[in-house]
Write a protein that holds these residues in place. Sequence first.
Motif, mmCIF file in Angstrom:
data_model
loop_
_atom_site.group_PDB
_atom_site.id
_atom_site.type_symbol
_atom_site.label_atom_id
_atom_site.label_comp_id
_atom_site.label_asym_id
_atom_site.label_seq_id
_atom_site.Cartn_x
_atom_site.Cartn_y
_atom_site.Cartn_z
ATOM 1 N N VAL A 209 0.835 -1.198 0.000
ATOM 2 C CA VAL A 209 0.000 0.000 0.000
ATOM 3 C C VAL A 209 0.876 1.257 0.000
ATOM 4 C CG1 VAL A 209 -1.652 1.315 1.367
ATOM 5 C CG2 VAL A 209 -1.982 -1.129 1.050
ATOM 6 N N THR A 210 1.982 1.209 0.731
ATOM 7 C CA THR A 210 2.892 2.367 0.746
ATOM 8 C C THR A 210 3.481 2.618 -0.632
ATOM 9 O OG1 THR A 210 3.453 1.926 3.051
ATOM 10 C CG2 THR A 210 4.977 3.291 1.790
ATOM 11 N N LEU A 211 3.952 1.559 -1.296
ATOM 12 C CA LEU A 211 4.513 1.727 -2.638
ATOM 13 C C LEU A 211 3.451 2.212 -3.622
ATOM 14 C CD1 LEU A 211 6.742 -1.487 -2.873
ATOM 15 C CD2 LEU A 211 7.517 0.875 -2.590
ATOM 16 N N ARG B 235 5.288 5.768 6.839
ATOM 17 C CA ARG B 235 4.430 6.612 7.682
ATOM 18 C C ARG B 235 3.227 7.162 6.915
ATOM 19 N NH1 ARG B 235 9.281 10.246 10.464
ATOM 20 N NH2 ARG B 235 10.272 8.518 11.633
ATOM 21 N N GLN B 236 3.307 7.170 5.585
ATOM 22 C CA GLN B 236 2.233 7.778 4.801
ATOM 23 C C GLN B 236 0.886 7.079 5.010
ATOM 24 O OE1 GLN B 236 3.184 8.201 0.668
ATOM 25 N NE2 GLN B 236 1.107 8.746 0.062
ATOM 26 N N GLY C 135 -4.554 7.364 7.524
ATOM 27 C CA GLY C 135 -5.607 6.488 8.028
ATOM 28 C C GLY C 135 -5.926 5.276 7.161
ATOM 29 N N THR C 136 -5.105 5.007 6.127
ATOM 30 C CA THR C 136 -5.389 3.854 5.273
ATOM 31 C C THR C 136 -5.248 2.541 6.034
ATOM 32 O OG1 THR C 136 -4.577 5.109 3.360
ATOM 33 C CG2 THR C 136 -4.766 2.719 3.121
ATOM 34 N N LEU C 137 -4.253 2.453 6.906
ATOM 35 C CA LEU C 137 -4.063 1.226 7.678
ATOM 36 C C LEU C 137 -5.256 0.956 8.597
ATOM 37 C CD1 LEU C 137 -0.283 1.424 8.685
ATOM 38 C CD2 LEU C 137 -1.346 0.247 6.739
ATOM 39 N N PHE C 138 -5.783 2.004 9.199
ATOM 40 C CA PHE C 138 -6.933 1.816 10.081
ATOM 41 C C PHE C 138 -8.154 1.338 9.290
ATOM 42 C CE2 PHE C 138 -10.681 3.564 12.304
ATOM 43 C CZ PHE C 138 -10.558 2.858 13.492
ATOM 44 N N PRO D 25 -1.728 0.440 15.336
ATOM 45 C CA PRO D 25 -0.830 1.601 15.249
ATOM 46 C C PRO D 25 -1.556 2.933 15.086
ATOM 47 C CG PRO D 25 0.045 -0.208 13.956
ATOM 48 C CD PRO D 25 -1.323 -0.618 14.388
ATOM 49 N N TYR D 26 -2.634 2.931 14.311
ATOM 50 C CA TYR D 26 -3.382 4.187 14.157
ATOM 51 C C TYR D 26 -4.109 4.552 15.448
ATOM 52 C CZ TYR D 26 -6.470 7.689 12.123
ATOM 53 O OH TYR D 26 -7.127 8.863 11.856
#
Length: 220
Positions: A21-23, A112-113, A118-121, A83-84
Amino acid sequence: MRHLWSFLAGLVVAPVTWVLVTLGQDGSGRTVNRWVEIGTYSTPNLIEPAVYLGVAGILLGLLGTLRFSPLGPLVAGLLLAVPYLWLFVAPFTVRDRVPGDLKLLGDPLPLRQPLDNGTLFLIGMLLLMAVFSGQRWRSRPVAQPDGAELTPAVAPVEPTPASSDWSPPPAPPRDPDTAPLTLAYPDTPTEPLPRRTGGESPWSAPPRGGARADGPTDPR
């Protein structure tokens, strides 16, 4: 055993999804911003980040929909959502724990992006909701072997009709003048045929009566 494999799958899918997702987000964001700066675009530049996001979506879909065990989505959802949520308690401590200067295959990897936006949450909550699916807690049906027949425990008893319930239909009435059909030869007639006398045929003249003489009649 399936719970163990599901647990290990959750441990692997969570960090891999974070990296993909970060890439994808970083590559897609930089590509679109570059298009806006130069006033033109080149769609092949968007293929690489789209592939990263597509692979991440496939992994999350498999983990969230397959009926192996609920432990996999539960573990992956917690690893991505906690983490979020920890940003509400100690935001600077959490961000310092996440490296922000990594590179993968020459591309920057700002982990960190997706945490900050909030994408991880969002992904973590989707996986946690998949745990509450009723299909995951049901045992998988046992496949029946080919050719196997289901036999009931107790054979059903078929009702036997009583003699008074039904009877065979009566025979149709026979016509006394009609001879029965048969395949045999016809019977020999009992009345003898007339004999042939001399040269005449028995059918050439009418039969002679006893009251009428053969000679001429007397006029007197």
